[in-house]
Design an enzyme around this catalytic site. Structure first.
Site, PDB file in Angstrom:
ATOM      1  N   ALA A  40       3.360  44.572 -19.303  1.00 16.64           N
ATOM      2  CA  ALA A  40       2.707  44.712 -20.599  1.00 16.64           C
ATOM      3  C   ALA A  40       2.514  43.598 -21.542  1.00 16.64           C
ATOM      4  O   ALA A  40       1.880  43.624 -22.376  1.00 16.64           O
ATOM      5  CB  ALA A  40       3.322  46.039 -21.253  1.00 16.64           C
ATOM      6  N   THR A  47       0.001  42.466 -24.890  1.00 19.25           N
ATOM      7  CA  THR A  47       0.242  43.102 -26.223  1.00 19.25           C
ATOM      8  C   THR A  47      -0.602  42.200 -27.506  1.00 19.25           C
ATOM      9  O   THR A  47      -1.099  42.718 -28.370  1.00 19.25           O
ATOM     10  CB  THR A  47       1.772  42.840 -26.939  1.00 19.25           C
ATOM     11  OG1 THR A  47       2.209  41.612 -26.478  1.00 19.25           O
ATOM     12  CG2 THR A  47       2.413  44.197 -26.153  1.00 19.25           C
ATOM     13  N   ILE A 105      -2.632  48.229 -16.495  1.00 13.55           N
ATOM     14  CA  ILE A 105      -4.040  48.950 -16.012  1.00 13.55           C
ATOM     15  C   ILE A 105      -5.039  48.651 -16.685  1.00 13.55           C
ATOM     16  O   ILE A 105      -5.950  49.263 -16.770  1.00 13.55           O
ATOM     17  CB  ILE A 105      -3.347  50.399 -15.985  1.00 13.55           C
ATOM     18  CG1 ILE A 105      -3.062  50.819 -17.726  1.00 13.55           C
ATOM     19  CG2 ILE A 105      -2.199  50.775 -15.223  1.00 13.55           C
ATOM     20  CD1 ILE A 105      -2.640  52.318 -17.904  1.00 13.55           C
ATOM     21  N   ASP A 106      -4.992  47.489 -17.486  1.00 17.82           N
ATOM     22  CA  ASP A 106      -5.938  47.283 -18.422  1.00 17.82           C
ATOM     23  C   ASP A 106      -7.443  46.376 -17.990  1.00 17.82           C
ATOM     24  O   ASP A 106      -8.013  46.239 -18.890  1.00 17.82           O
ATOM     25  CB  ASP A 106      -5.391  46.697 -19.766  1.00 17.82           C
ATOM     26  CG  ASP A 106      -4.550  45.411 -19.142  1.00 17.82           C
ATOM     27  OD1 ASP A 106      -4.829  44.439 -18.423  1.00 17.82           O
ATOM     28  OD2 ASP A 106      -3.733  44.986 -20.352  1.00 17.82           O
ATOM     29  N   HIS A 149       0.091  49.956 -10.504  1.00 14.92           N
ATOM     30  CA  HIS A 149      -0.071  51.185 -11.262  1.00 14.92           C
ATOM     31  C   HIS A 149      -1.714  51.420 -11.513  1.00 14.92           C
ATOM     32  O   HIS A 149      -1.798  52.158 -12.297  1.00 14.92           O
ATOM     33  CB  HIS A 149       0.507  51.018 -12.687  1.00 14.92           C
ATOM     34  CG  HIS A 149       2.243  50.571 -12.426  1.00 14.92           C
ATOM     35  ND1 HIS A 149       2.775  50.523 -13.618  1.00 14.92           N
ATOM     36  CD2 HIS A 149       3.127  51.020 -11.465  1.00 14.92           C
ATOM     37  CE1 HIS A 149       4.083  50.159 -13.040  1.00 14.92           C
ATOM     38  NE2 HIS A 149       4.012  50.672 -11.845  1.00 14.92           N
ATOM     39  N   CYS A 181     -12.413  60.484  -8.072  1.00 12.75           N
ATOM     40  CA  CYS A 181     -12.090  61.847  -7.603  1.00 12.75           C
ATOM     41  C   CYS A 181     -10.966  61.843  -6.785  1.00 12.75           C
ATOM     42  O   CYS A 181     -10.602  60.792  -5.812  1.00 12.75           O
ATOM     43  CB  CYS A 181     -13.314  62.408  -6.777  1.00 12.75           C
ATOM     44  SG  CYS A 181     -12.826  63.856  -6.115  1.00 12.75           S
ATOM     45  N   CYS A 194     -12.237  62.966  -2.774  1.00 13.31           N
ATOM     46  CA  CYS A 194     -13.166  62.270  -2.105  1.00 13.31           C
ATOM     47  C   CYS A 194     -13.253  60.670  -2.316  1.00 13.31           C
ATOM     48  O   CYS A 194     -14.002  59.923  -1.865  1.00 13.31           O
ATOM     49  CB  CYS A 194     -14.555  62.917  -2.158  1.00 13.31           C
ATOM     50  SG  CYS A 194     -15.281  62.500  -3.682  1.00 13.31           S
ATOM     51  N   CYS A 247     -15.191  66.829  -9.894  1.00 13.97           N
ATOM     52  CA  CYS A 247     -16.390  66.014  -9.113  1.00 13.97           C
ATOM     53  C   CYS A 247     -17.219  67.211  -8.376  1.00 13.97           C
ATOM     54  O   CYS A 247     -16.836  68.322  -8.166  1.00 13.97           O
ATOM     55  CB  CYS A 247     -15.591  65.464  -7.895  1.00 13.97           C
ATOM     56  SG  CYS A 247     -16.361  64.253  -6.682  1.00 13.97           S
TER      57      CYS A 247
HETATM   58 ZN   LIG Z   1     -14.911  64.443  -4.906  1.00 17.67          ZN
END
Ligand SMILES: [Zn+2]
Length: 253
Positions: free
Chosen positions: A29, A33, A108-109, A126, A134, A137, A160
């Site tokens: 992280a 920042t 995750i950015d 992460h 989904c 699927c 979904c």
């Molecule tokens: Zn799906």
């Protein structure tokens, strides 16, 4: 050794980078920042105010899914505005120079990808919060689409077409770590000769194991983090300065 000042830190880092053939950066992280992305885990961070929603709660309750999406849309302003910082740009420069085969991140950015590293070469432990999938699927959904459905349904999360639940492509607490990413991160850590741990407190297991793997396989270990980490003693260089200030001079045009 802990670098006594910023200048020494930058010059030692430069020497290590010049002497290395294969560099693997590992980011947390702290690198984001300065881009306006909050560090969720830090004191005062989002997660200390709002307990994260564990994966099983998300799966079991429609209210929790609605709440997860409501929180995600609150954060969208910071995520949508964020641009790569000096740290991201410096690592992208090393990547373009051919010294960095791939990068491992806890973030995750999506900022490493935006900075110019090919998505295939960003190993996300992460996941990624800038799109959704989904859970059944694996169909990809854009957040703008989810937002539109969410608003139209009176703040209810859409499902979904297959009936599966749609969730940001992140790894929640209690959700399995992505096996392929874990394996690739391990291989990268074992096969580099310089491991750069940047902006991570290195406490979140299993991610915390990678610097150790690198070091045990003969790599030099550099830790750039505002606060001390438990691996400082075995690191070849510890830098406790602002990440942008440390990496900024490495940005190449
Ligand atoms: Zn799906």
């Amino acid at each position: 050794m802990i670098a006594p000042d910023l200048e020494t830190a930058i010059s030692r880092l430069r020497d290590l980078i010049e002497g290395a053939r294969i560099i693997v950066p590992f980011t947390g992280a702290g690198i984001s920042t300065e881009c306006g992305i909050p560090d969720f885990r830090s004191p005062g961070g989002l997660w200390t105010k709002n307990q994260p929603i564990p994966f099983d709660a998300f799966m079991e309750s429609a209210e929790m899914r609605d709440e997860a999406w409501r929180r995600r849309f609150v954060m969208e302003e910071s995520f949508a505005k964020a641009r790569p910082g000096r740290g991201h740009r410096a690592l992208a420069s090393l990547y373009r120079a051919g010294k960095v085969p791939a990068l491992v991140t806890q973030n995750i950015d999506n900022l490493h990808q935006i900075s110019g590293i090919a998505p295939n070469d960003v190993v996300e432990l992460h996941g990624n919060t800038t799109y959704a999938v989904c859970l059944d699927c694996a169909q990809r959904y854009e957040l703008s689409w989810v937002r539109q459905k969410f608003d139209a349904a009176g703040a209810h999360a859409p499902d979904c077409d297959c009936g599966g639940y749609i969730k940001t492509a992140t790894v929640s607490f209690g959700q399995a770590m992505p096996a392929a990413s874990m394996q690739r991160a391990e291989e990268l850590s074992r096969n580099c000769d310089l491991f750069l741990a940047i902006g991570s407190s290195l406490v979140v297991w299993p991610a915390a194991g990678f610097p150790l793997m690198a070091k045990r396989n003969g790599a030099a270990l550099v830790i750039i983090n505002r606060e001390p980490t438990e691996f400082d003693d075995i690191a070849d260089l510890v830098v406790q300065h602002d990440i942008g200030d440390v990496l900024g001079p490495l940005i190449a045009n």
